[in-house]
Design an enzyme around this catalytic site. Structure first.
Site, PDB file in Angstrom:
ATOM      1  N   HIS A  61       0.856  -1.203   0.000  1.00 19.30           N
ATOM      2  CA  HIS A  61       0.000   0.000   0.000  1.00 19.30           C
ATOM      3  C   HIS A  61       0.885   1.244   0.000  1.00 19.30           C
ATOM      4  O   HIS A  61       1.948   1.243   0.635  1.00 19.30           O
ATOM      5  CB  HIS A  61      -0.889   0.008   1.263  1.00 19.30           C
ATOM      6  CG  HIS A  61      -2.082   0.882   1.117  1.00 19.30           C
ATOM      7  ND1 HIS A  61      -2.032   2.239   1.355  1.00 19.30           N
ATOM      8  CD2 HIS A  61      -3.346   0.614   0.733  1.00 19.30           C
ATOM      9  CE1 HIS A  61      -3.222   2.764   1.132  1.00 19.30           C
ATOM     10  NE2 HIS A  61      -4.044   1.796   0.737  1.00 19.30           N
TER      11      HIS A  61
ATOM     12  N   ASP B  55      -7.851  -5.522   0.008  1.00 17.64           N
ATOM     13  CA  ASP B  55      -8.269  -6.396  -1.099  1.00 17.64           C
ATOM     14  C   ASP B  55      -7.865  -7.847  -0.923  1.00 17.64           C
ATOM     15  O   ASP B  55      -8.267  -8.700  -1.714  1.00 17.64           O
ATOM     16  CB  ASP B  55      -7.677  -5.863  -2.407  1.00 17.64           C
ATOM     17  CG  ASP B  55      -8.287  -4.525  -2.775  1.00 17.64           C
ATOM     18  OD1 ASP B  55      -7.540  -3.557  -2.975  1.00 17.64           O
ATOM     19  OD2 ASP B  55      -9.522  -4.440  -2.790  1.00 17.64           O
TER      20      ASP B  55
HETATM   21  C1  SDX Z   1      -6.255  -0.066  -2.885  1.00 18.78           C
HETATM   22  O1  SDX Z   1      -4.436   4.460  -2.061  1.00 18.78           O
HETATM   23  C2  SDX Z   1      -5.419   3.823  -1.414  1.00 18.78           C
HETATM   24  O2  SDX Z   1      -5.805   4.202  -0.338  1.00 18.78           O
HETATM   25  C3  SDX Z   1      -6.004   2.649  -2.170  1.00 18.78           C
HETATM   26  C4  SDX Z   1      -7.005   1.811  -1.390  1.00 18.78           C
HETATM   27  C5  SDX Z   1      -8.283   2.557  -1.139  1.00 18.78           C
HETATM   28  O3  SDX Z   1      -9.006   2.168  -0.206  1.00 18.78           O
HETATM   29  O4  SDX Z   1      -8.603   3.480  -1.923  1.00 18.78           O
HETATM   30  O5  SDX Z   1      -6.445   1.382  -0.158  1.00 18.78           O
HETATM   31  C6  SDX Z   1      -7.413   0.565  -2.187  1.00 18.78           C
HETATM   32  O6  SDX Z   1      -6.001   0.261  -4.008  1.00 18.78           O
HETATM   33  C7  SDX Z   1      -5.379  -1.038  -2.112  1.00 18.78           C
HETATM   34  C8  SDX Z   1      -4.128  -1.499  -2.934  1.00 18.78           C
HETATM   35  C9  SDX Z   1      -4.587  -2.604  -3.868  1.00 18.78           C
HETATM   36  N1  SDX Z   1      -3.529  -2.987  -4.825  1.00 18.78           N
HETATM   37  C10 SDX Z   1      -2.880  -4.165  -4.733  1.00 18.78           C
HETATM   38  O7  SDX Z   1      -3.040  -4.983  -3.825  1.00 18.78           O
HETATM   39  C11 SDX Z   1      -1.976  -4.437  -5.917  1.00 18.78           C
HETATM   40  C12 SDX Z   1      -0.623  -4.933  -5.404  1.00 18.78           C
HETATM   41  N2  SDX Z   1       0.017  -3.853  -4.697  1.00 18.78           N
HETATM   42  C13 SDX Z   1       0.984  -3.042  -5.451  1.00 18.78           C
HETATM   43  O8  SDX Z   1       0.679  -2.856  -6.791  1.00 18.78           O
HETATM   44  C14 SDX Z   1       1.469  -1.835  -4.663  1.00 18.78           C
HETATM   45  O9  SDX Z   1       1.710  -2.263  -3.387  1.00 18.78           O
HETATM   46  C15 SDX Z   1       0.600  -0.586  -4.617  1.00 18.78           C
HETATM   47  C16 SDX Z   1       0.212  -0.114  -5.967  1.00 18.78           C
HETATM   48  C17 SDX Z   1      -0.626  -0.844  -3.804  1.00 18.78           C
HETATM   49  C18 SDX Z   1       1.442   0.484  -3.914  1.00 18.78           C
HETATM   50  O10 SDX Z   1       2.502   0.751  -4.742  1.00 18.78           O
HETATM   51  P1  SDX Z   1       3.593   1.895  -4.373  1.00 18.78           P
HETATM   52  O11 SDX Z   1       3.221   2.606  -3.133  1.00 18.78           O
HETATM   53  O12 SDX Z   1       3.827   2.711  -5.606  1.00 18.78           O
HETATM   54  O13 SDX Z   1       4.825   1.073  -3.991  1.00 18.78           O
HETATM   55  P2  SDX Z   1       5.848   0.476  -5.029  1.00 18.78           P
HETATM   56  O14 SDX Z   1       5.129  -0.132  -6.199  1.00 18.78           O
HETATM   57  O15 SDX Z   1       6.883   1.519  -5.290  1.00 18.78           O
HETATM   58  O16 SDX Z   1       6.452  -0.733  -4.184  1.00 18.78           O
HETATM   59  C19 SDX Z   1       7.567  -0.556  -3.333  1.00 18.78           C
HETATM   60  C20 SDX Z   1       8.351  -1.860  -3.463  1.00 18.78           C
HETATM   61  C21 SDX Z   1       8.736  -2.186  -4.915  1.00 18.78           C
HETATM   62  O17 SDX Z   1       9.894  -2.992  -4.845  1.00 18.78           O
HETATM   63  P3  SDX Z   1      11.362  -2.279  -5.043  1.00 18.78           P
HETATM   64  O18 SDX Z   1      11.280  -1.519  -6.384  1.00 18.78           O
HETATM   65  O19 SDX Z   1      11.503  -1.345  -3.871  1.00 18.78           O
HETATM   66  O20 SDX Z   1      12.353  -3.415  -5.062  1.00 18.78           O
HETATM   67  O21 SDX Z   1       7.529  -2.969  -3.032  1.00 18.78           O
HETATM   68  C22 SDX Z   1       7.304  -3.831  -4.143  1.00 18.78           C
HETATM   69  C23 SDX Z   1       7.610  -3.049  -5.407  1.00 18.78           C
HETATM   70  O22 SDX Z   1       8.028  -3.929  -6.460  1.00 18.78           O
HETATM   71  N3  SDX Z   1       5.894  -4.223  -4.075  1.00 18.78           N
HETATM   72  C24 SDX Z   1       5.426  -5.449  -4.249  1.00 18.78           C
HETATM   73  C25 SDX Z   1       4.049  -5.358  -4.053  1.00 18.78           C
HETATM   74  N4  SDX Z   1       3.720  -4.097  -3.780  1.00 18.78           N
HETATM   75  C26 SDX Z   1       4.857  -3.393  -3.799  1.00 18.78           C
HETATM   76  N5  SDX Z   1       6.050  -6.617  -4.549  1.00 18.78           N
HETATM   77  C27 SDX Z   1       5.257  -7.695  -4.656  1.00 18.78           C
HETATM   78  N6  SDX Z   1       3.932  -7.693  -4.481  1.00 18.78           N
HETATM   79  C28 SDX Z   1       3.291  -6.537  -4.178  1.00 18.78           C
HETATM   80  N7  SDX Z   1       1.978  -6.541  -4.002  1.00 18.78           N
END
Ligand code: SDX
Length: 439
Positions: free
Chosen positions: A315, A373
């Site tokens: 998140h 989720d």
């Molecule tokens: C919702 O914003 C809100 O409030 C949203 C929400 C709401 O109520 O409105 O809470 C609802 O959208 C919840 C989130 C649902 N999405 C997912 O579950 C999809 C999987 N999650 C990711 O796509 C990600 O965690 C996000 C999009 C939710 C957040 O992404 P960020 O904040 O841009 O973080 P990032 O992608 O930069 O990740 C940081 C690191 C990265 O690795 P490095 O580049 O540092 O090596 O963490 C890794 C990412 O690759 N990472 C994950 C991951 N999420 C982040 N690796 C594996 N699996 C994941 N789910």
């Protein structure tokens, strides 16, 4: 409540001798202070650069507060854990819209008003008939919610607080009807009209699952679970879809169009589409060997080249456990027990996957925890909601948050049309070559 100037100033200095500039800081009630950089471009000819808005407050708001480190979520100051147990969804709607919980008389009036706006114009059924039966429900919802503005010319003056209130009630009241219609249309069953003698969530369950061939009896455990799922999804500060609604609204677009834009944004798998993606992920692991395959799956997630993410994890704000995920897991447990499905393989798999991830250095160092989720798909599937409709349920619930945030923005004297700038890295000015001179 208002923005309070801090007695601390922020000074921006440059290493090339450009004169330093000062900016005011503002304090909120709780949470990070903000640096007011509105004069930055005027003073320095420079923009800030913040793709994804990692460090940008786009507005001030009194509606929802999230503490990502503590894993805390407050709707108008009330912790989500207390609202989910002590209130129902329409009380939560009243709170988000008005800033205070309703007393008994206020609740009765609000419920009565919402109840008597649940029908949609009869013409809407012809609108649906233009879709293929296998259209994704989110495509249908984006279109049908946007189309509501074609029917309600009497409540589109966004500068009239009464029109804004009528639009808010109509959207909260009609989303369940439209979501249920999208479902009925996809399974080839007749639309079911709302019933005014049922609660909001019981009415939704009946519109979803009743058929003309027999009487429908609501299941109180399922209704309560649905209502709690709505509460948990109702609002969440300035997330991507809420920011979309605010940006759309800043141009003066009507509320139905703004909510349709929010639904479109929510559809993405990185946002509200994650619940559908999380369940599909669990079903795939289950097909390929279940718990025994968790190690292999996690290895794939940790391999950047795989492009595989652990859906329902991570998140932008929560760097601790999403409080909604905890409540969703409890609700899942209650529903599965009530259905005699305590051995549901996907629930067991999800809990085992969560345990492995929370002990794995990759997730621990990146502070990746289950979000709202991760479990919501399992409980919705147990209730009978089809996977493709999970994000539609999220949109139904989030409509109140979107419209509360939209209303707050429209009423904010500081609001202006949102118009971000850019760092331009394209071509300098150049002349158009004649066709025969082009390479
Ligand atoms: C919702 O914003 C809100 O409030 C949203 C929400 C709401 O109520 O409105 O809470 C609802 O959208 C919840 C989130 C649902 N999405 C997912 O579950 C999809 C999987 N999650 C990711 O796509 C990600 O965690 C996000 C999009 C939710 C957040 O992404 P960020 O904040 O841009 O973080 P990032 O992608 O930069 O990740 C940081 C690191 C990265 O690795 P490095 O580049 O540092 O090596 O963490 C890794 C990412 O690759 N990472 C994950 C991951 N999420 C982040 N690796 C594996 N699996 C994941 N789910």
């Amino acid at each position: 409540m208002s923005v309070k100037p801090s007695d601390v100033k922020a000074t921006l200095s440059f290493s090339d001798g450009t004169p330093a500039v000062e900016f005011p800081l503002y304090k909120g009630t709780i949470g990070p202070d903000v640096i007011d950089i509105r004069s930055l471009y005027g003073k320095t000819g420079k923009f800030t650069y913040d793709p994804g808005f990692m460090s940008t407050a786009a507005c001030n708001s009194s509606i929802t507060y999230i503490d990502g480190d503590k894993g805390e979520l407050l709707y108008r100051g009330y912790p989500i854990e207390q609202l989910a147990v002590n209130c129902d969804f329409l009380e939560t709607c009243y709170l988000l819209l008005n800033g205070e919980l309703p007393n008994a008389a206020e609740k009765d009036k609000f419920v009565d008003t919402v109840t008597h706006h649940t029908m949609v114009n009869e013409q809407m059924q012809y609108f649906f008939r233009g879709f293929r039966r296998d259209a994704h429900p989110m495509a249908v919802l984006v279109a049908s919610v946007g189309a509501l503005s074609a029917f309600y010319h009497d409540s589109l003056d966004i500068n009239d607080p009464h029109h804004r209130e009528v639009s808010a009630i109509r959207l909260i009241a009609k989303l369940p009807t439209l979501v249920a219609m999208a479902y009925k249309y996809s399974v080839g069953q007749p639309f079911v009209y709302p019933r005014n003698d049922l609660s909001y969530s019981a009415n939704f369950m009946r519109m979803m699952f009743a058929v003309p061939a027999e009487d429908y009896k609501t299941n109180d455990v399922m209704v309560r679970a649905m209502d709690r799922i709505f509460i948990l999804h109702a609002d969440h500060e300035q997330n991507a879809s809420t920011s979309t609604v605010r940006l759309s609204g800043s141009s003066g677009a009507n509320p139905f169009a703004c909510i349709a834009a929010g639904i479109a944004c929510l559809w993405g798998p990185a946002h509200g589409g994650a619940n559908e993606a999380a369940l599909s992920m669990l079903e795939e692991i289950n097909r390929n060997g279940g718990v025994a395959k968790i190690g292999e799956f996690v290895k794939q997630v940790k391999d950047k080249n795989s492009g595989v993410k652990l859906m329902g994890f991570g998140h932008r704000v929560y760097k601790n456990y999403d409080p909604r995920a905890k409540l969703m897991r409890e609700t899942t447990h209650e529903v599965l027990n009530a259905l005699g499905l305590h051995d549901d393989p996907l629930f067991k798999l999800a809990m085992a996957l969560e345990k492995v991830a929370l002990e794995d250095e990759y997730f621990v160092t990146r502070k990746l925890y289950p979000n709202v989720d991760f479990y919501s798909g399992i409980v919705q599937r147990a209730i009978g909601i089809p996977t493709a409709l999970f994000t539609g349920i999220f949109a139904l619930a989030r409509t109140v948050g979107w419209i509360a945030q939209w209303n707050e923005m429209i009423s904010d004297p500081e609001q202006k049309i949102g118009r971000p700038r850019q760092l331009f890295i394209g071509s300098q000015s150049r002349s158009v070559p004649p066709m025969n001179a082009r390479k």
